[in-house]
Design a protein around this motif. Sequence first.
Motif, PDB file in Angstrom:
ATOM      1  N   SER A 161       9.422  -7.873   6.142  1.00 16.36           N
ATOM      2  CA  SER A 161       9.256  -9.325   6.208  1.00 16.36           C
ATOM      3  C   SER A 161       8.637  -9.850   4.917  1.00 16.36           C
ATOM      4  CB  SER A 161       8.356  -9.693   7.388  1.00 16.36           C
ATOM      5  OG  SER A 161       7.034  -9.226   7.144  1.00 16.36           O
ATOM      6  N   ALA A 162       8.723 -11.153   4.730  1.00 23.60           N
ATOM      7  CA  ALA A 162       8.137 -11.772   3.537  1.00 23.60           C
ATOM      8  C   ALA A 162       6.647 -11.472   3.456  1.00 23.60           C
ATOM      9  CB  ALA A 162       8.393 -13.279   3.541  1.00 23.60           C
ATOM     10  N   GLU A 163       5.964 -11.552   4.579  1.00 26.70           N
ATOM     11  CA  GLU A 163       4.514 -11.279   4.576  1.00 26.70           C
ATOM     12  C   GLU A 163       4.219  -9.838   4.183  1.00 26.70           C
ATOM     13  OE1 GLU A 163       0.913 -10.969   7.780  1.00 26.70           O
ATOM     14  OE2 GLU A 163       2.324 -12.633   8.030  1.00 26.70           O
ATOM     15  N   ARG A 164       4.960  -8.885   4.751  1.00 28.02           N
ATOM     16  CA  ARG A 164       4.749  -7.464   4.402  1.00 28.02           C
ATOM     17  C   ARG A 164       5.076  -7.227   2.933  1.00 28.02           C
ATOM     18  NH1 ARG A 164       7.660  -6.400   9.587  1.00 28.02           N
ATOM     19  NH2 ARG A 164       6.040  -6.072  11.120  1.00 28.02           N
ATOM     20  N   TRP A 165       6.158  -7.825   2.462  1.00 22.65           N
ATOM     21  CA  TRP A 165       6.560  -7.680   1.062  1.00 22.65           C
ATOM     22  C   TRP A 165       5.467  -8.228   0.145  1.00 22.65           C
ATOM     23  CZ3 TRP A 165       9.958  -5.388  -2.047  1.00 22.65           C
ATOM     24  CH2 TRP A 165      10.105  -5.876  -3.345  1.00 22.65           C
ATOM     25  N   GLN A 166       4.967  -9.411   0.445  1.00 18.68           N
ATOM     26  CA  GLN A 166       3.938 -10.022  -0.396  1.00 18.68           C
ATOM     27  C   GLN A 166       2.679  -9.161  -0.420  1.00 18.68           C
ATOM     28  OE1 GLN A 166       4.930 -14.224   1.283  1.00 18.68           O
ATOM     29  NE2 GLN A 166       3.448 -14.505  -0.353  1.00 18.68           N
ATOM     30  N   GLN A 167       2.271  -8.645   0.713  1.00 15.13           N
ATOM     31  CA  GLN A 167       1.074  -7.798   0.756  1.00 15.13           C
ATOM     32  C   GLN A 167       1.276  -6.522  -0.065  1.00 15.13           C
ATOM     33  OE1 GLN A 167      -1.980  -8.359   1.950  1.00 15.13           O
ATOM     34  NE2 GLN A 167      -1.383 -10.391   2.613  1.00 15.13           N
ATOM     35  N   ALA A 168       2.432  -5.889   0.085  1.00 15.26           N
ATOM     36  CA  ALA A 168       2.710  -4.648  -0.647  1.00 15.26           C
ATOM     37  C   ALA A 168       2.788  -4.918  -2.153  1.00 15.26           C
ATOM     38  CB  ALA A 168       4.008  -4.018  -0.148  1.00 15.26           C
ATOM     39  N   ALA A 169       3.522  -5.955  -2.528  1.00 16.09           N
ATOM     40  CA  ALA A 169       3.654  -6.286  -3.946  1.00 16.09           C
ATOM     41  C   ALA A 169       2.309  -6.662  -4.542  1.00 16.09           C
ATOM     42  CB  ALA A 169       4.664  -7.423  -4.135  1.00 16.09           C
ATOM     43  N   ALA A 170       1.529  -7.441  -3.809  1.00 15.24           N
ATOM     44  CA  ALA A 170       0.216  -7.862  -4.304  1.00 15.24           C
ATOM     45  C   ALA A 170      -0.693  -6.660  -4.529  1.00 15.24           C
ATOM     46  CB  ALA A 170      -0.421  -8.853  -3.337  1.00 15.24           C
ATOM     47  N   SER A 171      -0.648  -5.694  -3.639  1.00 18.37           N
ATOM     48  CA  SER A 171      -1.476  -4.492  -3.812  1.00 18.37           C
ATOM     49  C   SER A 171      -1.104  -3.737  -5.080  1.00 18.37           C
ATOM     50  CB  SER A 171      -1.332  -3.567  -2.601  1.00 18.37           C
ATOM     51  OG  SER A 171      -1.884  -4.180  -1.471  1.00 18.37           O
ATOM     52  N   VAL A 172       0.187  -3.631  -5.334  1.00 16.26           N
ATOM     53  CA  VAL A 172       0.650  -2.947  -6.546  1.00 16.26           C
ATOM     54  C   VAL A 172       0.229  -3.738  -7.786  1.00 16.26           C
ATOM     55  CG1 VAL A 172       2.698  -2.236  -7.845  1.00 16.26           C
ATOM     56  CG2 VAL A 172       2.553  -1.781  -5.386  1.00 16.26           C
ATOM     57  N   TYR A 173       0.497  -5.032  -7.784  1.00 17.15           N
ATOM     58  CA  TYR A 173       0.137  -5.862  -8.945  1.00 17.15           C
ATOM     59  C   TYR A 173      -1.360  -5.841  -9.198  1.00 17.15           C
ATOM     60  CZ  TYR A 173       4.850  -7.832  -8.495  1.00 17.15           C
ATOM     61  OH  TYR A 173       6.198  -8.010  -8.413  1.00 17.15           O
ATOM     62  N   ALA A 174      -2.159  -5.918  -8.130  1.00 17.77           N
ATOM     63  CA  ALA A 174      -3.615  -5.944  -8.280  1.00 17.77           C
ATOM     64  C   ALA A 174      -4.145  -4.647  -8.878  1.00 17.77           C
ATOM     65  CB  ALA A 174      -4.281  -6.217  -6.929  1.00 17.77           C
ATOM     66  N   ARG A 175      -3.461  -3.544  -8.646  1.00 18.46           N
ATOM     67  CA  ARG A 175      -3.872  -2.262  -9.239  1.00 18.46           C
ATOM     68  C   ARG A 175      -3.618  -2.218 -10.738  1.00 18.46           C
ATOM     69  NH1 ARG A 175      -1.588   0.355  -4.829  1.00 18.46           N
ATOM     70  NH2 ARG A 175       0.249   0.935  -6.011  1.00 18.46           N
ATOM     71  N   HIS A 176      -2.606  -2.939 -11.195  1.00 14.34           N
ATOM     72  CA  HIS A 176      -2.169  -2.792 -12.581  1.00 14.34           C
ATOM     73  C   HIS A 176      -2.478  -3.971 -13.490  1.00 14.34           C
ATOM     74  CE1 HIS A 176      -0.034   0.926 -11.720  1.00 14.34           C
ATOM     75  NE2 HIS A 176       0.392   0.349 -10.608  1.00 14.34           N
ATOM     76  N   LEU A 177      -2.780  -5.132 -12.938  1.00 11.02           N
ATOM     77  CA  LEU A 177      -2.927  -6.340 -13.750  1.00 11.02           C
ATOM     78  C   LEU A 177      -4.258  -7.033 -13.468  1.00 11.02           C
ATOM     79  CD1 LEU A 177       0.685  -7.571 -13.063  1.00 11.02           C
ATOM     80  CD2 LEU A 177      -0.137  -6.717 -15.260  1.00 11.02           C
ATOM     81  N   THR A 178      -4.806  -7.669 -14.501  1.00  8.64           N
ATOM     82  CA  THR A 178      -6.050  -8.417 -14.346  1.00  8.64           C
ATOM     83  C   THR A 178      -5.745  -9.794 -13.771  1.00  8.64           C
ATOM     84  OG1 THR A 178      -5.945  -9.474 -16.519  1.00  8.64           O
ATOM     85  CG2 THR A 178      -6.988  -7.275 -16.408  1.00  8.64           C
ATOM     86  N   PRO A 179      -6.757 -10.484 -13.254  1.00  9.38           N
ATOM     87  CA  PRO A 179      -6.525 -11.847 -12.767  1.00  9.38           C
ATOM     88  C   PRO A 179      -5.937 -12.761 -13.846  1.00  9.38           C
ATOM     89  CG  PRO A 179      -8.615 -11.054 -11.940  1.00  9.38           C
ATOM     90  CD  PRO A 179      -8.123 -10.027 -12.934  1.00  9.38           C
ATOM     91  N   ALA A 180      -6.403 -12.636 -15.082  1.00  9.38           N
ATOM     92  CA  ALA A 180      -5.873 -13.480 -16.165  1.00  9.38           C
ATOM     93  C   ALA A 180      -4.389 -13.181 -16.399  1.00  9.38           C
ATOM     94  CB  ALA A 180      -6.670 -13.264 -17.442  1.00  9.38           C
ATOM     95  N   GLU A 181      -4.018 -11.922 -16.386  1.00  4.96           N
ATOM     96  CA  GLU A 181      -2.604 -11.565 -16.565  1.00  4.96           C
ATOM     97  C   GLU A 181      -1.763 -12.088 -15.411  1.00  4.96           C
ATOM     98  OE1 GLU A 181      -3.300  -7.407 -19.074  1.00  4.96           O
ATOM     99  OE2 GLU A 181      -3.377  -7.383 -16.881  1.00  4.96           O
TER     100      GLU A 181
END
Length: 184
Positions: free
Chosen positions: A101-121
Motif C-alpha cells: 500500500s501507499a502507506e507501507r511504501w512510504q514508511q519503507a522508503a522513508a526508513s531507507v532514505y533516513a538511513r542514507h540522507l541528512t534532513p538538509a539533503e
Amino acid sequence: MKPSETSRNRALMAVLAAALAAACAAPAPPDTPEQRQEKALEVAGLEVEKGGLDEALDTGADFALAASLDTLAAQLGREPADAEADRVRAILRDALAEVLSAERWQQAAASVYARHLTPAELEDIAAFYRSSTGTKLMGLQSEISSDLGDAAEAILGERGDEFARLVDTALADEFPELKQETEE
C-alpha cells in the motif's frame, strides 16, 4: 566623497549584504533520527503523489510475470497467450498494490532514505520534486527507465560476444574446473 571612499563604502556594503544574507538564510534542520524520518516521509509522500509507487508496482508486476511465465506454462501444459499473460500481469500488479500500500511504501522508503540522507539533503530532494523539472522527471521515470533498458540491451546486442567472452574467461579463472570443460 573621494573615489577611494566610494570604493571602500561599496566594499563595506557588499560585506554587510553578504553577512545579512547569511544571517537570513534558513539554518539547516537538526540532524536527528526524528528529523530524518520526518523529511524522508515527506520525500516518499511526494514520490507516491508523483507516480513513483505506480512505477514500482508496474516494474514489480513485470518482474513477477517474467519470473512466473515458465512455471505457469508448465502448469497449463502450454504457453500462455499474450492476452492471458496480460491478465496474469494485471493480477500480479493488483496483488502487489494490495500488499504494498501507499502507506507501507512510504514508511519503507522513508526508513531507507533516513538511513542514507541528512534532513538538509532530504529537504533539497523534496524541493526538487516540487519543482517543474522534478515533476517532469517523476512523470517520465517509467519512460526513461524503459529507454535506458533499451539502450543497455542495444549495447549488449552489439557487444554480446565480447560480454560472453569476458564472463567466460573470468568464471574459468575463478572456477578452474570450468576451464577444463571449455578446453575439451
